[in-house]
Design an enzyme around this catalytic site. Structure first.
Site, mmCIF file in Angstrom:
data_model
loop_
_atom_site.group_PDB
_atom_site.id
_atom_site.type_symbol
_atom_site.label_atom_id
_atom_site.label_comp_id
_atom_site.label_asym_id
_atom_site.label_seq_id
_atom_site.Cartn_x
_atom_site.Cartn_y
_atom_site.Cartn_z
ATOM 1 N N THR A 84 25.917 59.668 66.490
ATOM 2 C CA THR A 84 25.109 58.462 66.304
ATOM 3 C C THR A 84 25.908 57.178 66.527
ATOM 4 O OG1 THR A 84 25.553 58.437 63.916
ATOM 5 C CG2 THR A 84 23.585 59.640 64.664
ATOM 6 N N ASP A 97 35.662 49.502 59.112
ATOM 7 C CA ASP A 97 34.792 50.650 59.352
ATOM 8 C C ASP A 97 34.544 51.453 58.085
ATOM 9 O OD1 ASP A 97 34.444 50.095 62.035
ATOM 10 O OD2 ASP A 97 36.047 51.414 62.705
ATOM 11 N N ASP A 155 41.555 51.902 64.514
ATOM 12 C CA ASP A 155 41.255 50.749 65.365
ATOM 13 C C ASP A 155 42.558 50.047 65.710
ATOM 14 O OD1 ASP A 155 39.875 48.575 66.663
ATOM 15 O OD2 ASP A 155 38.167 49.009 65.366
ATOM 16 N N ASP A 213 28.384 56.044 64.959
ATOM 17 C CA ASP A 213 28.612 55.370 63.689
ATOM 18 C C ASP A 213 30.034 54.823 63.623
ATOM 19 O OD1 ASP A 213 28.022 54.445 61.091
ATOM 20 O OD2 ASP A 213 26.804 56.225 60.684
ATOM 21 N N CYS A 265 39.056 42.885 69.927
ATOM 22 C CA CYS A 265 38.061 43.926 70.206
ATOM 23 C C CYS A 265 37.315 43.695 71.514
ATOM 24 C CB CYS A 265 37.072 44.029 69.045
ATOM 25 S SG CYS A 265 37.778 44.784 67.574
ATOM 26 N N GLY A 269 53.352 55.788 60.470
ATOM 27 C CA GLY A 269 52.642 55.488 61.695
ATOM 28 C C GLY A 269 53.350 56.042 62.912
ATOM 29 N N HIS A 270 53.028 55.474 64.073
ATOM 30 C CA HIS A 270 53.605 55.940 65.333
ATOM 31 C C HIS A 270 53.747 54.758 66.275
ATOM 32 C CE1 HIS A 270 54.716 58.814 68.408
ATOM 33 N NE2 HIS A 270 53.827 58.277 69.240
ATOM 34 N N LYS A 287 37.838 46.372 74.220
ATOM 35 C CA LYS A 287 37.233 47.700 74.160
ATOM 36 C C LYS A 287 36.627 48.078 75.500
ATOM 37 C CE LYS A 287 35.497 48.502 69.446
ATOM 38 N NZ LYS A 287 34.252 48.605 68.661
ATOM 39 N N ASP A 341 29.303 47.556 61.054
ATOM 40 C CA ASP A 341 30.008 46.281 61.171
ATOM 41 C C ASP A 341 29.904 45.780 62.602
ATOM 42 O OD1 ASP A 341 31.799 48.166 62.212
ATOM 43 O OD2 ASP A 341 33.565 47.154 61.430
#
Length: 363
Positions: A51, A94, A71, A53, A20, A142-143, A23, A230
């Site tokens: 917000t 999340d 994610d 979130d 992460c 999925g992809h 990001k 989180d």
């Protein structure tokens, strides 16, 4: 030939960052979001992007809530199976942060087919499938695309009771703040990428990053917490800042109470700091009163986490502590929400490494 490639290849050498920590920085993301013309959402959208979130929530016809999130990130460890487990656990986080229960997953895969063997990708996917299955989540497809830099993650759907849902925008002055995992995962991940992580640090990081927030989520819902988020790529201070801005509050953190993985402060002092952590530090600096903290201590509080713990605000700290202990969740009470300029954080004391048994359930 493929076996030889796999034996000598470190997955993290294909990544420009770690987990992460890759990001977009919070300042860059805010600048992009400010350029968007986003229509007002339908009434059935209970939580949207306004917000910052953790996930979106849609009200279903039967009155329940559908939680939707995604994610993905670059390799954070060199073992492909562990990377898959970590990425899936992080993606489900999340949903737990909203007080929800994940039930469905879709894989997101970018893979350098000319540079890494497909059986390695199979191990990544198997790790994700196994972590999801352990949490009761069905991975149904999925992809994938080819990409010089490998990336993996999931879209995750979950269910939530809208009347008991947790947001990041509903913290109140007087709430006590709880954190359920120690900090330092970003710095350890950077040490892994540099080939300098100790076996102990690697084992600790993998264990933390593959532990879901399911039990902590159930505890905060039971105890009637006010708000939650989180702690991931924006670090403790970045995600707390977002919570406080959304809630119109300020907060005080007690640095000595914040759990930190042993040895992480030494990594910060020697410059083992991910770029994402440095971006987080720059973002929160104008809104933070650091008190006595040195820059390495500041960086620890801004460290970009992957699959970190929950940051919970509650008016009922004794009830939350009891609910967490009953479920075997390690936690620390780290500060308080207060009235003040929205997003302002005041840090008191100095960062310390807590004893391993501090606020931990009995073995």
């Amino acid at each position: 030939m493929l076996v030889k490639v796999q034996e000598r290849t470190r997955l993290t050498s294909f990544s420009h960052g770690a987990g992460c920590g890759c990001k977009l920085g919070p300042s860059d993301l805010a600048a992009v979001m400010a350029t968007l013309a986003i229509p007002s959402p339908p009434d059935d959208v209970l939580v949207a992007a306004d917000t910052a979130d953790d996930a979106a929530v849609w009200r279903l016809p039967d009155g329940g809530g559908l939680v939707a999130t995604l994610d993905f990130f670059t390799p954070i460890v060199d073992d492909p199976y562990d990377w898959g487990r970590i990425a899936a656990t992080n993606a489900m986080s999340d949903v737990y942060a909203m007080g929800g229960t994940p039930f469905l997953g879709l894989n997101i895969v970018n893979w350098p087919v000319d540079d890494l063997p497909l059986d390695m990708l199979g191990r990544v996917l198997q790790g994700g499938i196994d972590a999801a299955a352990k949490a009761g989540v069905a991975v149904v497809g999925g992809h994938s695309i080819t990409d010089p830099e490998p990336k993996y993650g999931m879209v995750v759907l979950g269910s939530v009771d809208p009347d008991r849902m947790l947001r990041n925008s509903t913290a109140r002055p007087g709430d006590r703040l709880f954190l359920t995992k120690p900090l330092g995962l970003g710095m350890i991940s950077t040490a892994v990428k540099r080939g300098s992580a100790t076996p102990g640090h690697l084992a600790t990081a993998v264990e933390l990053m593959t532990t879901t927030n399911a039990a902590a989520s159930a505890a905060m819902v039971e105890a009637g917490a006010s708000a939650a988020t989180d702690v991931t790529g924006f670090g403790l201070l970045g995600h707390l800042h977002e919570m406080l801005v959304a809630s119109g509050c300020a907060a005080t953190l007690e640095a000595g109470a914040i759990p930190v993985i042993p040895g992480v402060l030494d990594l910060a002092r020697t410059g083992v700091v991910p770029g994402g952590t440095q971006r987080n530090h720059a973002f929160v600096r104008p809104a933070t009163d650091w008190g006595e903290l040195t820059e390495p201590e500041q960086l620890v509080l801004a460290d970009a986490q992957t699959s970190g713990g929950l940051l919970i605000a509650t008016h009922h700290p004794d009830a939350l502590a009891a609910a967490l202990r009953d479920r075997g969740v390690t936690y620390a009470e780290i500060g308080e929400v207060r009235a003040g300029p929205p997003g302002r954080v005041t840090v008191t004391g100095r960062v310390a490494v807590p004893e391993p048994s501090r606020n931990s359930p009995a073995p």
